[in-house]
Design an enzyme around this catalytic site. Structure first.
Site, PDB file in Angstrom:
ATOM      1  N   TYR A 128       0.860  -1.185   0.000  1.00 61.43           N
ATOM      2  CA  TYR A 128       0.000   0.000   0.000  1.00 61.43           C
ATOM      3  C   TYR A 128       0.894   1.232   0.000  1.00 61.43           C
ATOM      4  O   TYR A 128       1.864   1.295   0.765  1.00 61.43           O
ATOM      5  CB  TYR A 128      -0.898  -0.002   1.242  1.00 61.43           C
TER       6      TYR A 128
ATOM      7  N   ASP B 125       9.343   2.869  -0.283  1.00 62.31           N
ATOM      8  CA  ASP B 125       8.288   3.503   0.510  1.00 62.31           C
ATOM      9  C   ASP B 125       8.487   3.057   1.958  1.00 62.31           C
ATOM     10  O   ASP B 125       8.061   1.978   2.361  1.00 62.31           O
ATOM     11  CB  ASP B 125       6.903   3.103  -0.016  1.00 62.31           C
TER      12      ASP B 125
ATOM     13  N   LYS C  65       4.271   8.559   9.046  1.00 61.05           N
ATOM     14  CA  LYS C  65       4.059   7.884  10.335  1.00 61.05           C
ATOM     15  C   LYS C  65       5.044   8.342  11.439  1.00 61.05           C
ATOM     16  O   LYS C  65       4.866   9.427  11.967  1.00 61.05           O
ATOM     17  CB  LYS C  65       4.017   6.383  10.124  1.00 61.05           C
TER      18      LYS C  65
HETATM   19  C1  LIG Z   1       0.436   4.431   5.809  1.00 54.83           C
HETATM   20  C2  LIG Z   1       1.185   4.261   4.553  1.00 54.83           C
HETATM   21  C3  LIG Z   1       1.077   5.156   3.480  1.00 54.83           C
HETATM   22  C4  LIG Z   1       0.071   6.271   3.474  1.00 54.83           C
HETATM   23  O1  LIG Z   1       0.337   7.228   4.457  1.00 54.83           O
HETATM   24  P1  LIG Z   1      -0.852   8.223   4.910  1.00 54.83           P
HETATM   25  O2  LIG Z   1      -0.165   9.135   5.872  1.00 54.83           O
HETATM   26  O3  LIG Z   1      -1.890   7.358   5.520  1.00 54.83           O
HETATM   27  O4  LIG Z   1      -1.319   8.919   3.695  1.00 54.83           O
HETATM   28  C5  LIG Z   1       1.902   4.981   2.386  1.00 54.83           C
HETATM   29  N1  LIG Z   1       2.777   3.973   2.336  1.00 54.83           N
HETATM   30  C6  LIG Z   1       2.911   3.077   3.340  1.00 54.83           C
HETATM   31  C7  LIG Z   1       3.924   1.995   3.237  1.00 54.83           C
HETATM   32  C8  LIG Z   1       2.106   3.181   4.474  1.00 54.83           C
HETATM   33  O5  LIG Z   1       2.205   2.265   5.437  1.00 54.83           O
END
Ligand SMILES: *Cc1c(COP(=O)(O)O)cnc(C)c1O
Length: 429
Positions: free
Chosen positions: A143, A238, A266
């Site tokens: 994701y 990511d 995060k």
């Molecule tokens: C949570 C997450 C996102 C999205 O971040 P948001 O702050 O919720 O937009 C993107 N990539 C990864 C790997 C994530 O865990």
């Protein structure tokens, strides 16, 4: 009597679609009513009815030093008194950029945004601007936020056009996104052999935390790095979830692989909205105002949010912070595995740094297809039994769990006792 929680959920559903501001909070996967919280301290949470929980979600990762850490709270209070926002540069942003560059040296230049979604969306735009190519490669089960180009699933075969995985995403947008199987090196090689020179970038969670926890095979990550270099495609790690969590330097430090670009979120905001993307200077210099790739944000680098992040990043630089966090998380999964074995329940678990995965399957899965085969019914029983006993896990068999520095041995033991009960209930079905 109806609980305060039930009342809030019923009223929320009238005004907020599904009663929630992000779908996974809705408990759709496990059934039941989502918990409305009013307070957190350290590893504990209290809901609106006063019930106490040990928290293994940690706001999906950010609360790595625990809830309401006094250093974070007082720093935020102090900076807030000087205005909440300027829409102009501050020294705090330089401090944050300096720290990111020190902890994640592959991020030679960095730009701050307000969410992980913005970070990945912007990183992809820069990668496309830099290469002059359109194709984007991602992996099934990863994701990367909810921007259009990333809400895409695989078409019918390798190299066919991607298809939208959400209504509202134009097929023309999805067509540029190719989705491969995680940990499948062969497939990756085939794609690069056929279309390597059309690929702008490959985006990957270097440890996946969004299809439960899936660990990368070393040879897969190495092949990915080599293929991107050979074909001039930008490799984007990511690390929105793994950054500062699996290791102080992220998954790239843990595995010793240097991406061209990295996205963060995060933990970097410590519970307030901060995201970041960065990487090679030659790529980042394509961004406006220097280059032709546009990207902007009214609240980007917000002083209060950046302060919460800086304070959190200061705390996690304490000696052995990640070694201790990893050991604690490993202890948690180890005791759960033995309790399941004792009860005769098919179960496996693993951890990377402060992230863990629990699976109702013989072995830890290494792809989306394998995660899909784990026993979802048993997970749901486990989840509700644990929740009833005051242990708050992610409300889906497809989410990873998180441990913070605030979790104690007593918390782990409490969790184990609750788990023993849950495993026995599953075994006696
Ligand atoms: C949570 C997450 C996102 C999205 O971040 P948001 O702050 O919720 O937009 C993107 N990539 C990864 C790997 C994530 O865990």
């Amino acid at each position: 009597m109806t609980s305060a929680n039930q009342t809030l959920f019923e009223k929320s559903q009238q005004l907020i679609p599904g009663g929630v501001n992000s779908p996974v909070r809705a408990f759709r996967s496990v059934g039941g009513t989502p918990i409305f919280f009013k307070k957190g301290l350290g590893a504990k949470l209290w809901d609106v009815d006063g019930k106490e929980y040990i928290d293994y979600i940690n706001s999906w990762g950010p609360m790595i030093v625990g809830h309401a850490h006094p250093d974070v709270i007082s720093a935020v209070q102090a900076v807030a008194a000087n205005s909440l926002s300027f829409g102009a540069p501050t020294g705090l942003e330089l401090e944050m950029a300096t720290l990111i560059n020190k902890l994640v040296p592959s991020m030679e230049q960095v730009r701050l945004v307000s969410s992980g979604t913005e970070a990945t969306m912007s990183a992809i735009r820069v990668a496309r601007g830099f290469t002059g190519r359109n194709k984007l490669v991602k992996f099934e089960g990863c994701y990367h936020g909810h921007s259009d180009a990333l809400l895409v699933k695989a078409g019918s075969g390798l190299l066919t056009f991607g298809e939208p995985s959400s209504a509202g995403v134009p097929a023309e947008v999805a067509a540029h996104t190719l989705t491969l199987e995680y940990n499948n090196t062969q497939q990756l090689k085939e794609l690069f052999a056929k279309a390597g020179d059309e690929i702008a970038c490959v985006i990957i969670e270097p440890v996946v935390g969004n299809m439960n926890l899936v660990v990368p095979h070393m040879e897969f990550l190495q092949a990915l790095r080599e293929l991107c270099t050979q074909h001039g495609a930008v490799l984007i790690f990511d690390e929105v979830m793994t950054g500062f969590r699996v290791h102080l330097g992220g998954a790239q430090a843990l595995y010793g692989i240097k991406p061209d670009m990295t996205t963060l979120g995060k933990v970097i905001g410590g519970g307030l909205p901060v995201g970041a993307f960065g990487g090679r200077k030659d790529i980042m210099q394509c961004l406006a105002p220097l280059g032709a790739v546009y990207q902007a944000g009214t609240l980007s680098g917000n002083p209060v949010a950046v302060t919460a992040g800086l304070e959190t990043l200061k705390l996690i630089q304490a000696p052995d912070f990640h070694t201790k966090l990893a050991a604690k998380t490993k202890k948690l999964v180890d005791v759960l595995v033995s309790a399941a074995k004792e009860a005769g329940v098919v179960f496996s678990a693993q951890s990377v740094g402060g992230m863990f995965g629990l699976y109702f399957s013989e072995q830890c899965p290494s792809s989306f297809a394998e995660v899909m085969q784990t026993n979802k019914e048993n997970f749901n029983l486990f989840f509700h039994s644990m929740l009833g006993d005051g242990v708050y896990l992610g409300p889906s068999a497809f989410e990873a769990g998180f441990v913070s520095a605030a979790h104690t041995d007593e918390d782990i033991d409490f969790t184990l006792q609750a788990a023993k009960k849950a495993f026995l209930a599953i075994a006696s079905r």
